[in-house]
Design an enzyme around this catalytic site. Sequence first.
Site, PDB file in Angstrom:
ATOM      1  N   ASP A   1      -4.101  -1.859  -0.827  1.00 11.38           N
ATOM      2  CA  ASP A   1      -5.589  -2.003  -0.147  1.00 11.38           C
ATOM      3  C   ASP A   1      -5.923  -1.759  -0.376  1.00 11.38           C
ATOM      4  O   ASP A   1      -7.406  -2.577  -0.300  1.00 11.38           O
ATOM      5  CB  ASP A   1      -4.964  -1.986   1.558  1.00 11.38           C
ATOM      6  CG  ASP A   1      -3.964  -0.028   1.431  1.00 11.38           C
ATOM      7  OD1 ASP A   1      -3.817   0.487   0.352  1.00 11.38           O
ATOM      8  OD2 ASP A   1      -4.296   0.436   2.372  1.00 11.38           O
TER       9      ASP A   1
ATOM     10  N   SER B   1       0.891  -0.904  -0.061  1.00 10.91           N
ATOM     11  CA  SER B   1       0.011   0.044  -0.221  1.00 10.91           C
ATOM     12  C   SER B   1       0.901   1.116  -0.222  1.00 10.91           C
ATOM     13  O   SER B   1       1.319   2.301   0.571  1.00 10.91           O
ATOM     14  CB  SER B   1      -1.099  -0.396   1.320  1.00 10.91           C
ATOM     15  OG  SER B   1      -1.504  -1.113   1.286  1.00 10.91           O
TER      16      SER B   1
ATOM     17  N   ARG C   1       6.760   6.669  -4.461  1.00 12.12           N
ATOM     18  CA  ARG C   1       7.804   7.239  -3.786  1.00 12.12           C
ATOM     19  C   ARG C   1       6.910   6.490  -2.457  1.00 12.12           C
ATOM     20  O   ARG C   1       6.628   5.950  -2.659  1.00 12.12           O
ATOM     21  CB  ARG C   1       7.636   8.884  -3.788  1.00 12.12           C
ATOM     22  CG  ARG C   1       6.083   9.045  -3.409  1.00 12.12           C
ATOM     23  CD  ARG C   1       5.460  10.385  -4.025  1.00 12.12           C
ATOM     24  NE  ARG C   1       4.764  10.565  -4.525  1.00 12.12           N
ATOM     25  CZ  ARG C   1       3.319  11.164  -3.787  1.00 12.12           C
ATOM     26  NH1 ARG C   1       3.753  10.601  -2.705  1.00 12.12           N
ATOM     27  NH2 ARG C   1       1.937  10.797  -4.404  1.00 12.12           N
TER      28      ARG C   1
HETATM   29 MG    MG Z   1      -4.008  -1.770   5.486  1.00  9.24          MG
END
Ligand code: MG
Length: 496
Positions: free
Chosen positions: A230, A177, A192
């Site tokens: 996610d 994520s 990044r």
């Molecule tokens: Mg999470």
Amino acid sequence: MGKATVVVGCAVAVAVGLAAAVVVRRRMKKEGKWGKAMGILKEFEEKCAIPVAKLKQVADAMTVEMHAGLASEGGSKLKMIISYVDCLPTGDEEGVYYALDLGGTNFRVLRVQLGGKGVGLVNQEFTEASIPPNLMTGTSDALFEYIAAELAKFVAQEGPEYKLPPGRQRELGFTFSFPVMQTSITSGTLLRWTKGFSIDDVVGQDVVAQLSKAMQKLGLDMCVSALVNDTVGTLAGGRYNNNDVVAAVILGTGSNAAYVERAQAIPKWHGPSKSGDMVINMEWGNFRSSHLPLTDYDHAMDAEGLNPGDQIYEKMISGMYLGEIIRRVLLRMAEETAIFGDTVPPKLKEPFVLRTPDTSAMHHDASSDLKVVDNKLKEVLEISNTSLRVRKIIVELCNIVATRGACLAAAGILGVLKKMGRDTLKDGDQQKTVIAMDGGLYEHYTEFSKCLENTLEELLGEDVFKSIVIEHANDGSGIGAALLAASHSKYLEDQS
Ligand code: MG
Ligand code: ADP
């Protein structure tokens, strides 16, 4: 004796008189300090205020940026990343699949046994570990080898109820994520870091290759069949349970959203789509607009952080930052008004020492003497003997910061609904729009999630709001990644 008594009596009288004068002066000084503290609070509250009209402007700005990000690469602060997920789980998936969820504070590994059509999830197990802070800013090898080792330990515990057909390699859905530019469903380079991670030698690298290298080094026989983030995982997990899920929002350490877009409505995408749809990972944390009510505290936190100028929206709405904003306001109060005594409590000077779970606990304190606030101040900031008035100020501060965050998150959701054309009711259309929500902030910070839902209702109006369902998809991202590994299994191609 009598004289002495008189003398003493006078001394006492003088002492009492002096003491009275000192008390009065102190009280006046205190009222001054008090007034100043209230002044700081009021000024902050005014800067954070965001009336409905302004929230609508934020929502419109979100929609505009979504269009711009879809039009061209680099066209907006919103990356609008093509996830390569063009078909979401249907419920027919079958077999044993693993998922690994790396996204911030915690890191989860899970395995599922999927029963296929009409059966659904048969078995599911997971384990959770936190990322040691030194690995968040260390080297790529150290981070990925740690993760692979945890994964290997978990795989070693696989029981007989998980049935991997002979000759098959175990398959993994990797939920990573952070902003990744995907190049296929199984590859993507890190753009990044966010949320406190900073490992230079991963930026620009393929994260699947990095994980695979670490797995190989440990002799772990497993392949990555889906790389997702996610939000995309949560969307997939939500869809598995409910066919009306069309978007997912994460409010945890960071914040992000994903939604289902028509492939034709993505000018920068010329590739195929099995379903005609494409899941877009918005990376909405990096949204920014002149309509956002930014304060000096936000600017200072941003400037002094690891990623200045980036993730401005995320820094106003997500769990990593809410507590830190409150700490900064409290520090200013302590410095300018001495509400915590003549010296500034040293702990209050430590960046990120006050975490959102702490401010959330203080905000929810229902005791008449604000006992939880008192305890948290002692435990976290080493501040004792606060008056009820001071504790009330702190609760109010928590309220201001949480309300601003929740309102802005609601405005963001409205922006997404507008882009999907789901912000109005169409004649005769009974279509439900389900948004899968997840993340520790949404799950545990009740005042925050309540405020978010109330604000969304206010923005949409009661009737439209009835067609919107906000569904808590608990740990949907992990299961979702496993489901996407199943729907993108390398063995499916062999069969067809
Ligand atoms: Mg999470
Ligand atoms: P991540 O976002 O790191 O993948 P989670 O979704 O579990 O993990 O979210 C964890 C974050 O949620 C924490 O960093 C914290 O900011 C927030 N959080 C956790 N518990 C609470 C709580 N009780 N109140 C408010 N925020 C919380």
